[in-house]
Write a protein that holds these residues in place. Structure first.
Motif, mmCIF file in Angstrom:
data_model
loop_
_atom_site.group_PDB
_atom_site.id
_atom_site.type_symbol
_atom_site.label_atom_id
_atom_site.label_comp_id
_atom_site.label_asym_id
_atom_site.label_seq_id
_atom_site.Cartn_x
_atom_site.Cartn_y
_atom_site.Cartn_z
ATOM 1 N N THR A 251 0.805 -1.227 0.000
ATOM 2 C CA THR A 251 0.000 0.000 0.000
ATOM 3 C C THR A 251 0.835 1.274 0.000
ATOM 4 O O THR A 251 0.484 2.247 -0.658
ATOM 5 N N GLU A 252 1.948 1.286 0.729
ATOM 6 C CA GLU A 252 2.772 2.496 0.804
ATOM 7 C C GLU A 252 3.782 2.548 -0.338
ATOM 8 O O GLU A 252 4.111 3.625 -0.835
ATOM 9 N N ARG A 253 4.285 1.387 -0.720
ATOM 10 C CA ARG A 253 5.277 1.325 -1.802
ATOM 11 C C ARG A 253 4.651 0.922 -3.134
ATOM 12 O O ARG A 253 5.328 0.858 -4.154
ATOM 13 N N ASN A 254 3.354 0.607 -3.114
ATOM 14 C CA ASN A 254 2.580 0.310 -4.327
ATOM 15 C C ASN A 254 3.159 -0.846 -5.130
ATOM 16 O O ASN A 254 3.188 -0.810 -6.371
ATOM 17 N N LEU A 255 3.611 -1.883 -4.431
ATOM 18 C CA LEU A 255 4.139 -3.051 -5.120
ATOM 19 C C LEU A 255 3.011 -4.029 -5.436
ATOM 20 O O LEU A 255 2.017 -4.113 -4.723
ATOM 21 N N SER A 256 3.178 -4.789 -6.503
ATOM 22 C CA SER A 256 2.203 -5.810 -6.875
ATOM 23 C C SER A 256 2.362 -7.023 -5.961
ATOM 24 O O SER A 256 3.257 -7.077 -5.110
#
Length: 430
Positions: A251-256
């Protein structure tokens, strides 16, 4: 490592293998939850605070389970309790896959936690009593590395299942796979024997005649309080990071999903090697020096990971020491706690102190969730984690070095009241 393992006898190797499997499958079941948090938030509309409560309730009840199992292991034996607790946490992890709402999952997570805490309490005591003193630290730490193996297994299964199954069903599949540890009972029943240390003491003194309250009286009181405080700090800091790290990355680093799995893989590899590093340091440097060193390094690494303006590439690299230092700190704990308490109260003392730490430390994930409503999640994780490690470091100053204590020694054992012998630091040489 191969040389010292080959020096172990058949009973030592079998016990190590069974406990390693227990830790790995235990970790698999527990870590499944951290991977499904983002999905439950999306599917059920849970808040981060509610997600934190689900993480906390399992840990709080694991403290209860650990204390009860520790006491039972002093009365009916380490192996019997180990089998019961493995069956318990496997069953309730499996049933969690059928939960229909937050309230049902909360109850099932609480019940699962009872077995999770109990399994560690019985297994750690059994390991420490069966392995000879000169290898006890290495063996305990090596077995602890099973946690990283189970964590890694959960990460791989998470990536596979969520890639093949829609997320509204995938999280249930993960919990259903939690029934796998039940098969370990067959191995334990066939190959693992009760420790001679427990059986010899049981012939001399009935464990039920030694009050559990003796751990709150001199000369054990100081050890009980300090070891409990250390456990609070160590586990509070660890769970604050581990519970929220997948959510932070996603959510904070927007990783899949695959990106999150890749970052976690680096952390998990570091965790596995950290257990092995801490295990060898515990026998080479002593328990306290090892715990103090890695406690300080863990706090420093969390500060860097959560507070510094790092790129995603830098975070990928630093995930390795993040996992390495935090888990190296756990490696000596099984041997260290067993060496603090006498045989009649080893399960009781170790189960209470370590699991009180787990129970109080369990509130840290919930507190992180609450604090993240007013600040970035990474900052909330960092504040609570660094504070927790600070508590652990201070508590260590009040505990003795125990390396080399012979757990089965009856020589010069002073009495508490008229009945309780206490281990003195009778040491052996390798």
């Amino acid at each position: 490592m191969k040389l010292w393992i080959s020096d172990l006898n058949k009973q030592e190797r079998r016990t190590m293998s069974a406990c390693f499997g227990g830790w790995a499958l235990d970790a698999f079941d527990v870590q499944i939850y951290s991977f499904v948090i983002p999905t439950l938030v999306a599917v059920w509309g849970m808040t981060r605070a509610e997600a934190g409560y689900l993480g906390t309730v399992a840990l709080v009840f694991s403290a209860v389970g650990g204390a009860v199992a520790g006491r039972l292991s002093d009365r009916i034996g380490r192996v019997q309790v180990l089998k019961l607790t493995v069956a318990w946490f496997a069953l309730f992890t499996f049933l969690s896959g059928f939960a229909q709402n937050f309230e049902q999952l909360l109850v099932l997570r609480a019940l699962q936690g009872l077995g999770f805490g109990g399994e560690w309490a019985a297994g750690a005591v059994l390991m420490s009593e069966i392995i000879r003193p000169q290898y006890r630290g290495r063996a305990a730490g090596t077995v602890h590395s099973g946690f990283a193996v189970g964590w890694g297994g959960a990460a791989l299964v998470y990536a596979l299942v969520f890639s093949l199954v829609p997320q509204e069903y995938a999280w249930r599949c993960l919990f259903w796979l939690g029934i796998l540890p039940a098969f370990l009972i067959v191995v334990i029943r066939r190959y693992v024997k009760e420790s001679d240390t427990f059986e010899e003491k049981a012939k001399r003194i009935s464990a039920h005649k030694v009050s559990a309250l003796a751990i709150f009286k001199p000369p054990l009181l100081r050890k009980t309080l300090a070891s409990s405080l250390f456990a609070i700090g160590m586990q509070g800091g660890y769970y604050a990071v581990v519970t929220w790290l997948p959510t932070y990355l996603k959510t904070e680093r927007n990783l899949s999903v695959l990106g999150t799995g890749s970052y976690l893989a680096v952390v998990i590899i570091g965790a596995f090697l950290g257990f092995l590093l801490g295990a060898h340091c515990a026998d080479a440097l002593g328990r306290k020096k090892t715990l103090m060193t890695f406690g300080i390094l863990s706090a420093a690494m969390v500060c860097l990971y959560m507070f510094a303006p790092l790129s995603n590439s830098a975070m990928l690299i630093l995930g390795f020491p993040l996992g390495l230092f935090a888990n190296a700190m756990f490696a000596p704990t099984g041997a260290f706690y067993a060496e603090l308490f006498p045989t009649e109260l080893r399960g009781t003392g170790q189960g209470f102190a370590y699991n009180l730490g787990r129970g109080v430390g369990a509130f840290f994930p919930a507190l992180v969730g609450l604090l993240s409503a007013t600040m970035p999640l990474g900052m909330a994780i960092g504040i609570y984690t660094v504070g927790a490690y600070g508590i652990a470091i201070i508590a260590l100053l009040f505990l003795p070095e125990t390396q080399g204590v012979a757990l089965d020694s009856n020589q010069n054992e002073p009495l508490v009241g008229d009945e309780l012998p206490v281990n003195t630091p009778t040491r052996t040489t390798s």
